[in-house]
Design a protein around this motif. Structure first.
Motif, PDB file in Angstrom:
ATOM      1  N   THR A   1       0.807  -1.223   0.000  1.00  0.00           N
ATOM      2  CA  THR A   1       0.000   0.000   0.000  1.00  0.00           C
ATOM      3  C   THR A   1       0.841   1.274   0.000  1.00  0.00           C
ATOM      4  OG1 THR A   1      -0.160   0.017   2.423  1.00  0.00           O
ATOM      5  CG2 THR A   1      -1.884  -1.162   1.206  1.00  0.00           C
ATOM      6  N   LEU A   2       2.163   1.129  -0.031  1.00  0.00           N
ATOM      7  CA  LEU A   2       3.046   2.295   0.008  1.00  0.00           C
ATOM      8  C   LEU A   2       2.813   3.219  -1.181  1.00  0.00           C
ATOM      9  CD1 LEU A   2       5.554   3.882   1.047  1.00  0.00           C
ATOM     10  CD2 LEU A   2       6.954   2.319  -0.335  1.00  0.00           C
ATOM     11  N   VAL A   3       2.633   4.498  -0.892  1.00  0.00           N
ATOM     12  CA  VAL A   3       2.589   5.545  -1.910  1.00  0.00           C
ATOM     13  C   VAL A   3       3.720   6.512  -1.578  1.00  0.00           C
ATOM     14  CG1 VAL A   3       1.273   7.428  -2.938  1.00  0.00           C
ATOM     15  CG2 VAL A   3       0.099   5.332  -2.217  1.00  0.00           C
ATOM     16  N   ALA A   4       4.627   6.716  -2.508  1.00  0.00           N
ATOM     17  CA  ALA A   4       5.784   7.563  -2.249  1.00  0.00           C
ATOM     18  C   ALA A   4       5.928   8.619  -3.332  1.00  0.00           C
ATOM     19  CB  ALA A   4       7.061   6.718  -2.176  1.00  0.00           C
ATOM     20  N   GLY A   5       6.482   9.740  -2.949  1.00  0.00           N
ATOM     21  CA  GLY A   5       6.763  10.807  -3.898  1.00  0.00           C
ATOM     22  C   GLY A   5       8.059  11.487  -3.530  1.00  0.00           C
TER      23      GLY A   5
ATOM     24  N   ALA B   1      -0.182  15.176   8.109  1.00  0.00           N
ATOM     25  CA  ALA B   1       0.023  13.978   8.928  1.00  0.00           C
ATOM     26  C   ALA B   1       0.760  12.891   8.157  1.00  0.00           C
ATOM     27  CB  ALA B   1      -1.310  13.455   9.479  1.00  0.00           C
ATOM     28  N   ILE B   2       1.712  13.295   7.328  1.00  0.00           N
ATOM     29  CA  ILE B   2       2.487  12.387   6.487  1.00  0.00           C
ATOM     30  C   ILE B   2       3.971  12.689   6.697  1.00  0.00           C
ATOM     31  CG2 ILE B   2       3.055  11.768   4.098  1.00  0.00           C
ATOM     32  CD1 ILE B   2       0.179  12.405   3.332  1.00  0.00           C
ATOM     33  N   PRO B   3       4.813  11.674   6.859  1.00  0.00           N
ATOM     34  CA  PRO B   3       6.252  11.927   7.024  1.00  0.00           C
ATOM     35  C   PRO B   3       6.868  12.613   5.814  1.00  0.00           C
ATOM     36  CG  PRO B   3       5.696   9.680   7.677  1.00  0.00           C
ATOM     37  CD  PRO B   3       4.477  10.251   7.016  1.00  0.00           C
ATOM     38  N   VAL B   4       7.698  13.610   6.091  1.00  0.00           N
ATOM     39  CA  VAL B   4       8.414  14.369   5.063  1.00  0.00           C
ATOM     40  C   VAL B   4       9.887  14.405   5.463  1.00  0.00           C
ATOM     41  CG1 VAL B   4       8.737  16.629   3.991  1.00  0.00           C
ATOM     42  CG2 VAL B   4       6.417  15.798   4.468  1.00  0.00           C
ATOM     43  N   GLY B   5      10.741  13.869   4.613  1.00  0.00           N
ATOM     44  CA  GLY B   5      12.174  13.911   4.871  1.00  0.00           C
ATOM     45  C   GLY B   5      12.868  14.798   3.858  1.00  0.00           C
ATOM     46  N   ILE B   6      13.714  15.720   4.332  1.00  0.00           N
ATOM     47  CA  ILE B   6      14.440  16.628   3.447  1.00  0.00           C
ATOM     48  C   ILE B   6      15.925  16.302   3.528  1.00  0.00           C
ATOM     49  CG2 ILE B   6      14.930  19.026   2.858  1.00  0.00           C
ATOM     50  CD1 ILE B   6      12.354  19.851   4.168  1.00  0.00           C
ATOM     51  N   LEU B   7      16.510  15.945   2.397  1.00  0.00           N
ATOM     52  CA  LEU B   7      17.910  15.544   2.331  1.00  0.00           C
ATOM     53  C   LEU B   7      18.710  16.545   1.512  1.00  0.00           C
ATOM     54  CD1 LEU B   7      17.318  11.777   1.432  1.00  0.00           C
ATOM     55  CD2 LEU B   7      17.512  12.781   3.709  1.00  0.00           C
ATOM     56  N   ASP B   8      19.918  16.845   1.971  1.00  0.00           N
ATOM     57  CA  ASP B   8      20.849  17.683   1.233  1.00  0.00           C
ATOM     58  C   ASP B   8      21.487  16.808   0.153  1.00  0.00           C
ATOM     59  OD1 ASP B   8      23.130  19.079   0.304  1.00  0.00           O
ATOM     60  OD2 ASP B   8      23.347  20.124   2.216  1.00  0.00           O
ATOM     61  N   VAL B   9      21.170  17.075  -1.113  1.00  0.00           N
ATOM     62  CA  VAL B   9      21.619  16.223  -2.213  1.00  0.00           C
ATOM     63  C   VAL B   9      23.138  16.098  -2.251  1.00  0.00           C
ATOM     64  CG1 VAL B   9      21.750  16.079  -4.736  1.00  0.00           C
ATOM     65  CG2 VAL B   9      19.558  16.545  -3.627  1.00  0.00           C
ATOM     66  N   ALA B  10      23.846  17.178  -1.929  1.00  0.00           N
ATOM     67  CA  ALA B  10      25.307  17.163  -1.989  1.00  0.00           C
ATOM     68  C   ALA B  10      25.925  16.199  -0.986  1.00  0.00           C
ATOM     69  CB  ALA B  10      25.851  18.573  -1.753  1.00  0.00           C
ATOM     70  N   ARG B  11      25.137  15.750   0.000  1.00  0.00           N
ATOM     71  CA  ARG B  11      25.677  14.895   1.054  1.00  0.00           C
ATOM     72  C   ARG B  11      25.022  13.511   1.082  1.00  0.00           C
ATOM     73  NH1 ARG B  11      25.634  20.241   3.204  1.00  0.00           N
ATOM     74  NH2 ARG B  11      27.707  20.852   3.972  1.00  0.00           N
ATOM     75  N   CYS B  12      24.397  13.138  -0.028  1.00  0.00           N
ATOM     76  CA  CYS B  12      23.701  11.848  -0.077  1.00  0.00           C
ATOM     77  C   CYS B  12      24.540  10.728  -0.670  1.00  0.00           C
ATOM     78  CB  CYS B  12      22.408  11.981  -0.888  1.00  0.00           C
ATOM     79  SG  CYS B  12      21.078  12.812  -0.007  1.00  0.00           S
ATOM     80  N   GLY B  13      25.767  11.000  -1.073  1.00  0.00           N
ATOM     81  CA  GLY B  13      26.626   9.952  -1.598  1.00  0.00           C
ATOM     82  C   GLY B  13      26.240   9.447  -2.966  1.00  0.00           C
TER      83      GLY B  13
ATOM     84  N   VAL C   1       8.506  11.804   0.488  1.00  0.00           N
ATOM     85  CA  VAL C   1       7.188  11.756   1.128  1.00  0.00           C
ATOM     86  C   VAL C   1       6.656  10.335   0.983  1.00  0.00           C
ATOM     87  CG1 VAL C   1       4.847  12.690   1.118  1.00  0.00           C
ATOM     88  CG2 VAL C   1       6.779  14.168   0.513  1.00  0.00           C
ATOM     89  N   GLU C   2       6.263   9.703   2.102  1.00  0.00           N
ATOM     90  CA  GLU C   2       5.801   8.319   2.067  1.00  0.00           C
ATOM     91  C   GLU C   2       4.555   8.162   2.928  1.00  0.00           C
ATOM     92  OE1 GLU C   2       9.918   5.823   1.881  1.00  0.00           O
ATOM     93  OE2 GLU C   2       9.695   7.330   3.466  1.00  0.00           O
TER      94      GLU C   2
ATOM     95  N   ARG D   1      -4.044  10.248  -3.319  1.00  0.00           N
ATOM     96  CA  ARG D   1      -4.489  11.630  -3.536  1.00  0.00           C
ATOM     97  C   ARG D   1      -3.693  12.607  -2.687  1.00  0.00           C
ATOM     98  NH1 ARG D   1      -9.395   9.041  -2.695  1.00  0.00           N
ATOM     99  NH2 ARG D   1      -9.673  10.094  -0.691  1.00  0.00           N
ATOM    100  N   ASP D   2      -3.391  12.221  -1.461  1.00  0.00           N
ATOM    101  CA  ASP D   2      -2.787  13.146  -0.508  1.00  0.00           C
ATOM    102  C   ASP D   2      -1.305  13.415  -0.783  1.00  0.00           C
ATOM    103  OD1 ASP D   2      -5.227  13.247   0.729  1.00  0.00           O
ATOM    104  OD2 ASP D   2      -4.711  11.745   2.245  1.00  0.00           O
ATOM    105  N   VAL D   3      -0.560  12.410  -1.224  1.00  0.00           N
ATOM    106  CA  VAL D   3       0.868  12.618  -1.467  1.00  0.00           C
ATOM    107  C   VAL D   3       1.104  13.641  -2.580  1.00  0.00           C
ATOM    108  CG1 VAL D   3       2.975  11.515  -2.320  1.00  0.00           C
ATOM    109  CG2 VAL D   3       1.656  10.442  -0.486  1.00  0.00           C
ATOM    110  N   PRO D   4       0.422  13.542  -3.741  1.00  0.00           N
ATOM    111  CA  PRO D   4       0.600  14.596  -4.754  1.00  0.00           C
ATOM    112  C   PRO D   4       0.185  15.979  -4.265  1.00  0.00           C
ATOM    113  CG  PRO D   4      -0.359  12.648  -5.756  1.00  0.00           C
ATOM    114  CD  PRO D   4      -0.390  12.432  -4.263  1.00  0.00           C
ATOM    115  N   ARG D   5      -0.855  16.052  -3.461  1.00  0.00           N
ATOM    116  CA  ARG D   5      -1.286  17.340  -2.926  1.00  0.00           C
ATOM    117  C   ARG D   5      -0.209  17.923  -2.013  1.00  0.00           C
ATOM    118  NH1 ARG D   5      -5.807  16.085   0.476  1.00  0.00           N
ATOM    119  NH2 ARG D   5      -5.806  18.295   0.987  1.00  0.00           N
TER     120      ARG D   5
END
Length: 246
Positions: free
Chosen positions: A15-19, A110-122, A186-187, A195-199
């Motif tokens: 059921t995972l919806v990710a963006g 009410a959805i987890p949001v993770g922000i990653l610095d692209v320059a430090r993602c390996g 976003v997961e 519907r909620d993840v794209p919004r």
């Protein structure tokens, strides 16, 4: 730069919806005030009708954590932790404008949001089960080792950028004052997640443009297109494994 979920993880959580959202040019302070009060106001209004534990978005993550063998009230997804803090203390701490925006949007939806610095993602991130030899750095600078089979955000260098999936982000790729390019993950797993993840992604893209003048690319990941790729050096956009929805 790439982001993907492993086939095993997808199979275990159908059921995972990710963006994902990719944005450049988000360095420094925003040029206009961000609508943090409005976003947190939406969360407070919803909390007035009941605690976050009853939200379908949070219940879905609690079930996922239970399937992973994690006690849901001991290990909470990031969105639940934010909502719990907002409910008990009345506000969220200010950390960095990008982080503050991500936290406010996460609380509002009410959805987890993770922000990653692209320059430090390996060079890329795969959400997968840990082997047990990866290295995780806490936000306080302490190095840990994830448990074998624990779900992590893993890069090709053997570093874990999140532990217990959406429970705890790492200091490896945390937003800093010099962060200029970000990948937002976003997961969700609740019934209306498609519907909620794209919004949510649209809301975040709008505020990044408003605050920093940044143009964002948003991609919805599905079992058919489980990965996303971008040529960071050229800034050429979403690659063949992504499905552009923004």
């Amino acid at each position: 730069m790439y982001f993907q979920h492993s086939p095993r993880l997808r199979a275990e959580h159908p059921t995972l919806v990710a963006g994902v959202l990719y944005a450049e040019g988000v360095h420094g302070e925003p040029r206009t005030e961000l609508p943090l009060a409005d976003l947190l106001g939406r969360a407070r209004q919803r909390l007035a009708g009941g605690t976050e534990a009853g939200f379908p978005e949070i219940q879905a993550w609690r079930r996922a954590f239970a399937r992973m063998g994690l006690a849901p009230t001991k290990y909470r997804c990031a969105a639940e932790s934010l909502l719990r803090r907002l409910r008990t203390s009345g506000d969220l701490p200010r950390v960095h404008p990008l982080v503050d925006l991500g936290n406010a949007v996460s609380a509002a939806y009410a959805i987890p949001v993770g922000i990653l610095d692209v320059a430090r993602c390996g060079g890329g991130i795969e959400v997968r089960h840990a082997r047990g030899d990866e290295r995780y750095l806490t936000l306080g600078g302490v190095e840990e080792q994830p448990d074998p089979a624990e779900v992590i955000f893993a890069d090709p260098l053997g570093r874990a950028h999140a532990r217990r999936w959406t429970n705890r982000q790492s200091g490896w790729s945390a937003v800093r004052d010099d962060t200029a390019t970000i990948l937002v993950v976003v997961e969700a797993m609740h019934d209306s997640a498609a519907r909620d993840v794209p919004r949510l992604l649209d809301t975040l893209a709008e505020q990044l443009h408003r605050g920093w003048g940044a143009s964002s690319r948003t991609t919805l990941l599905t079992p058919a297109t489980p990965g996303w790729r971008v040529d960071v050096a050229a800034g050429s956009g979403v690659g063949a494994t992504g499905s552009d929805v923004g």
